[in-house]
Scaffold this motif. Structure first.
Motif, PDB file in Angstrom:
ATOM      1  N   GLU A  43      41.739  50.320  38.596  1.00  0.00           N
ATOM      2  CA  GLU A  43      40.680  49.812  39.462  1.00  0.00           C
ATOM      3  C   GLU A  43      39.637  49.032  38.657  1.00  0.00           C
ATOM      4  OE1 GLU A  43      39.081  51.927  42.616  1.00  0.00           O
ATOM      5  OE2 GLU A  43      40.987  52.768  43.297  1.00  0.00           O
ATOM      6  N   ALA A  44      39.320  49.519  37.462  1.00  0.00           N
ATOM      7  CA  ALA A  44      38.379  48.784  36.610  1.00  0.00           C
ATOM      8  C   ALA A  44      38.942  47.410  36.255  1.00  0.00           C
ATOM      9  CB  ALA A  44      38.092  49.591  35.345  1.00  0.00           C
ATOM     10  N   GLU A  45      40.234  47.373  35.978  1.00  0.00           N
ATOM     11  CA  GLU A  45      40.883  46.094  35.667  1.00  0.00           C
ATOM     12  C   GLU A  45      40.794  45.127  36.846  1.00  0.00           C
ATOM     13  OE1 GLU A  45      45.334  44.370  35.508  1.00  0.00           O
ATOM     14  OE2 GLU A  45      45.050  46.211  34.343  1.00  0.00           O
ATOM     15  N   VAL A  46      41.089  45.630  38.044  1.00  0.00           N
ATOM     16  CA  VAL A  46      41.045  44.776  39.237  1.00  0.00           C
ATOM     17  C   VAL A  46      39.638  44.222  39.457  1.00  0.00           C
ATOM     18  CG1 VAL A  46      41.264  44.771  41.756  1.00  0.00           C
ATOM     19  CG2 VAL A  46      43.015  45.878  40.357  1.00  0.00           C
ATOM     20  N   LEU A  47      38.635  45.066  39.281  1.00  0.00           N
ATOM     21  CA  LEU A  47      37.258  44.604  39.464  1.00  0.00           C
ATOM     22  C   LEU A  47      36.890  43.519  38.455  1.00  0.00           C
ATOM     23  CD1 LEU A  47      35.452  47.996  40.205  1.00  0.00           C
ATOM     24  CD2 LEU A  47      35.891  46.144  41.818  1.00  0.00           C
ATOM     25  N   ILE A  48      37.230  43.737  37.200  1.00  0.00           N
ATOM     26  CA  ILE A  48      36.888  42.750  36.167  1.00  0.00           C
ATOM     27  C   ILE A  48      37.656  41.447  36.384  1.00  0.00           C
ATOM     28  CG2 ILE A  48      37.067  42.248  33.694  1.00  0.00           C
ATOM     29  CD1 ILE A  48      36.340  45.220  33.208  1.00  0.00           C
ATOM     30  N   ARG A  49      38.937  41.558  36.714  1.00  0.00           N
ATOM     31  CA  ARG A  49      39.714  40.338  36.976  1.00  0.00           C
ATOM     32  C   ARG A  49      39.120  39.542  38.128  1.00  0.00           C
ATOM     33  NH1 ARG A  49      45.337  42.493  38.155  1.00  0.00           N
ATOM     34  NH2 ARG A  49      45.431  40.493  39.212  1.00  0.00           N
ATOM     35  N   ASN A  50      38.706  40.237  39.195  1.00  0.00           N
ATOM     36  CA  ASN A  50      38.135  39.534  40.341  1.00  0.00           C
ATOM     37  C   ASN A  50      36.755  38.972  40.033  1.00  0.00           C
ATOM     38  OD1 ASN A  50      39.648  39.680  43.189  1.00  0.00           O
ATOM     39  ND2 ASN A  50      40.284  41.417  41.940  1.00  0.00           N
ATOM     40  N   LEU A  51      36.043  39.644  39.165  1.00  0.00           N
ATOM     41  CA  LEU A  51      34.725  39.154  38.758  1.00  0.00           C
ATOM     42  C   LEU A  51      34.835  37.779  38.106  1.00  0.00           C
ATOM     43  CD1 LEU A  51      31.806  40.317  38.763  1.00  0.00           C
ATOM     44  CD2 LEU A  51      32.239  41.099  36.431  1.00  0.00           C
ATOM     45  N   PHE A  52      35.913  37.591  37.329  1.00  0.00           N
ATOM     46  CA  PHE A  52      36.113  36.327  36.623  1.00  0.00           C
ATOM     47  C   PHE A  52      37.152  35.421  37.298  1.00  0.00           C
ATOM     48  CE2 PHE A  52      34.488  39.178  33.329  1.00  0.00           C
ATOM     49  CZ  PHE A  52      33.566  38.380  32.685  1.00  0.00           C
ATOM     50  N   GLN A  53      37.778  35.926  38.379  1.00  0.00           N
ATOM     51  CA  GLN A  53      38.859  35.189  39.038  1.00  0.00           C
ATOM     52  C   GLN A  53      39.997  34.915  38.055  1.00  0.00           C
ATOM     53  OE1 GLN A  53      38.981  34.235  42.604  1.00  0.00           O
ATOM     54  NE2 GLN A  53      37.612  35.981  42.341  1.00  0.00           N
ATOM     55  N   TRP A  54      40.399  35.962  37.324  1.00  0.00           N
ATOM     56  CA  TRP A  54      41.477  35.875  36.358  1.00  0.00           C
ATOM     57  C   TRP A  54      42.713  36.602  36.861  1.00  0.00           C
ATOM     58  CZ3 TRP A  54      38.250  37.901  31.600  1.00  0.00           C
ATOM     59  CH2 TRP A  54      37.454  36.864  31.099  1.00  0.00           C
ATOM     60  N   ASN A  55      43.889  36.153  36.422  1.00  0.00           N
ATOM     61  CA  ASN A  55      45.083  36.981  36.579  1.00  0.00           C
ATOM     62  C   ASN A  55      45.182  37.897  35.352  1.00  0.00           C
ATOM     63  OD1 ASN A  55      46.275  35.520  34.430  1.00  0.00           O
ATOM     64  ND2 ASN A  55      47.122  33.999  35.841  1.00  0.00           N
ATOM     65  N   ASN A  70      25.896  44.680  23.667  1.00  0.00           N
ATOM     66  CA  ASN A  70      26.977  43.698  23.676  1.00  0.00           C
ATOM     67  C   ASN A  70      28.318  44.404  23.607  1.00  0.00           C
ATOM     68  OD1 ASN A  70      25.177  41.601  23.742  1.00  0.00           O
ATOM     69  ND2 ASN A  70      25.083  41.375  21.520  1.00  0.00           N
ATOM     70  N   MET A  71      29.216  44.009  24.475  1.00  0.00           N
ATOM     71  CA  MET A  71      30.557  44.588  24.517  1.00  0.00           C
ATOM     72  C   MET A  71      31.570  43.467  24.647  1.00  0.00           C
ATOM     73  SD  MET A  71      30.576  47.881  27.053  1.00  0.00           S
ATOM     74  CE  MET A  71      29.520  49.305  26.848  1.00  0.00           C
ATOM     75  N   THR A  72      32.770  43.753  24.226  1.00  0.00           N
ATOM     76  CA  THR A  72      33.881  42.848  24.514  1.00  0.00           C
ATOM     77  C   THR A  72      34.389  43.138  25.924  1.00  0.00           C
ATOM     78  OG1 THR A  72      35.530  44.386  23.670  1.00  0.00           O
ATOM     79  CG2 THR A  72      34.569  42.816  22.083  1.00  0.00           C
ATOM     80  N   ILE A  73      35.250  42.273  26.428  1.00  0.00           N
ATOM     81  CA  ILE A  73      35.880  42.509  27.728  1.00  0.00           C
ATOM     82  C   ILE A  73      36.626  43.845  27.698  1.00  0.00           C
ATOM     83  CG2 ILE A  73      37.586  41.653  29.380  1.00  0.00           C
ATOM     84  CD1 ILE A  73      35.208  39.802  29.275  1.00  0.00           C
ATOM     85  N   LYS A  74      37.333  44.098  26.607  1.00  0.00           N
ATOM     86  CA  LYS A  74      38.085  45.357  26.467  1.00  0.00           C
ATOM     87  C   LYS A  74      37.155  46.561  26.529  1.00  0.00           C
ATOM     88  CE  LYS A  74      41.204  47.805  23.303  1.00  0.00           C
ATOM     89  NZ  LYS A  74      41.913  47.730  21.996  1.00  0.00           N
ATOM     90  N   GLU A  75      36.032  46.499  25.834  1.00  0.00           N
ATOM     91  CA  GLU A  75      35.087  47.625  25.832  1.00  0.00           C
ATOM     92  C   GLU A  75      34.436  47.796  27.202  1.00  0.00           C
ATOM     93  OE1 GLU A  75      33.657  47.594  21.150  1.00  0.00           O
ATOM     94  OE2 GLU A  75      32.748  46.183  22.582  1.00  0.00           O
ATOM     95  N   ALA A  76      34.172  46.691  27.880  1.00  0.00           N
ATOM     96  CA  ALA A  76      33.608  46.778  29.234  1.00  0.00           C
ATOM     97  C   ALA A  76      34.606  47.436  30.182  1.00  0.00           C
ATOM     98  CB  ALA A  76      33.234  45.380  29.733  1.00  0.00           C
ATOM     99  N   HIS A  77      35.865  47.101  30.015  1.00  0.00           N
ATOM    100  CA  HIS A  77      36.899  47.726  30.841  1.00  0.00           C
ATOM    101  C   HIS A  77      36.951  49.228  30.578  1.00  0.00           C
ATOM    102  CE1 HIS A  77      41.047  49.240  31.436  1.00  0.00           C
ATOM    103  NE2 HIS A  77      40.911  48.611  32.595  1.00  0.00           N
ATOM    104  N   SER A  78      36.881  49.611  29.302  1.00  0.00           N
ATOM    105  CA  SER A  78      36.920  51.030  28.945  1.00  0.00           C
ATOM    106  C   SER A  78      35.712  51.761  29.527  1.00  0.00           C
ATOM    107  CB  SER A  78      36.948  51.168  27.426  1.00  0.00           C
ATOM    108  OG  SER A  78      36.964  52.526  27.057  1.00  0.00           O
TER     109      SER A  78
END
Length: 293
Positions: A28-40, A3-11
């Motif tokens: 690039e990790a940020e862009v991938l995670i944002r697109n995964l969730f469709q977040w800004n 189990n990880m937080t969003i922050k830890e997954a990004h790291s």
């Protein structure tokens, strides 16, 4: 995966990309995670300390695997921002680049000096994703914007972008200016970011480009100038006077293209009033704009 937080997954994703020598790994990790969730970005940071959902791990790992195999980030997420707007992209079209935004800024300024707010007719040659034509149609709604591409797959992507961004653009399928010539249309402005990589240099491109972006949009022939010659030869028959021709160009191509305009212009019935060579953000000559009288 524990189990990880969003922050830890990004790291973790950043570290994975960095280990595989991907530049700007945290971004690039940020862009991938944002697109995964469709977040800004704001939404991402609001969720920073929330658990990373188990069902999202597999899609993220698949995207990361594609990226370390040099699939461009923009093709993975299917989008690239251009002139502040989201353009859909895929391997049928080049990924729009900041240098092309610069081309549009200077082109619009130059056109305003000649025509002010008058409606004019424009053709974008080799539209790809439609970034140039659609942006011109949205920035200058009184312009009549046409665009041409020889690739049906590219035109499909460009039309999709025009619908998504609500831009009024007329699309033509064909080789360079041939469809415009055949329709006996006259235009005030010709703009193009044509293929300009010399054939011999294609193997030296980054793998993201060489192995993924369409070769049809990259290969500029033996000296990289093939399509500039063809467009200029065709231009005289479609261009109103006064008119503008604007090109994005490759490294070390400003002098041969200026020479081409100066030496062949009269032969091709293009009377040139002036030629402007404009550098990009790295001070490399990247844009040529010529006024034809």
């Amino acid at each position: 995966m524990r189990n990880m937080t969003i922050k830890e997954a990004h790291s973790w994703a950043s570290s994975f990309l960095r280990q595989h020598h991907i530049d700007q790994a945290p971004l690039e990790a940020e862009v991938l995670i944002r697109n995964l969730f469709q977040w800004n970005r704001s939404q991402l940071f609001l969720q920073w300390n929330q658990p990373f959902p188990i069902e999202k791990w597999e899609p993220l790992k698949q995207w990361l695997d594609q990226r370390i195999h040099h699939i461009p980030l923009q093709y993975i997420v299917g989008e690239q921002e251009f002139y502040g707007r989201p353009f859909s992209v895929n391997p049928n079209v080049l990924i729009p680049r900041p240098e092309t935004e610069l081309l549009l800024e200077h082109l619009i300024h130059e056109a305003d000096q000649i025509w002010q707010d008058q409606p004019i007719t424009v053709v974008d040659v080799g539209t790809g994703s439609g970034a140039i034509a659609i942006t011109l149609a949205l920035e200058k709604p009184n312009w009549h914007v046409h665009t041409v591409d020889i690739s049906n797959a590219a035109l499909k992507t460009a039309k999709k972008n025009a619908i998504k961004l609500e831009a009024q653009v007329t699309f033509h399928h064909g080789d360079l200016l041939k469809p415009i010539l055949e329709s006996k249309m006259k235009v005030d402005l010709i703009v193009s970011n044509p293929p300009y990589i010399p054939t011999k240099d294609l193997d030296d491109l980054m793998p993201e480009v060489k192995n993924n972006e369409p070769m049809l949009a990259l290969d500029g022939g033996e000296d990289g100038l093939q399509f500039y010659r063809q467009i200029l030869q065709q231009a005289a028959k479609v261009l109103n006077r006064p008119g503008l021709i604007a090109f994005e160009i490759g490294i070390d191509q400003s002098e041969p293209i200026v020479e081409l305009l100066q030496q062949k212009g009269s032969k091709w019935k293009l009377q040139i009033e002036y030629i402007k060579v404009i550098p990009d953000f790295q001070d490399i000559p990247r844009i040529i704009i010529a006024k034809i009288t």
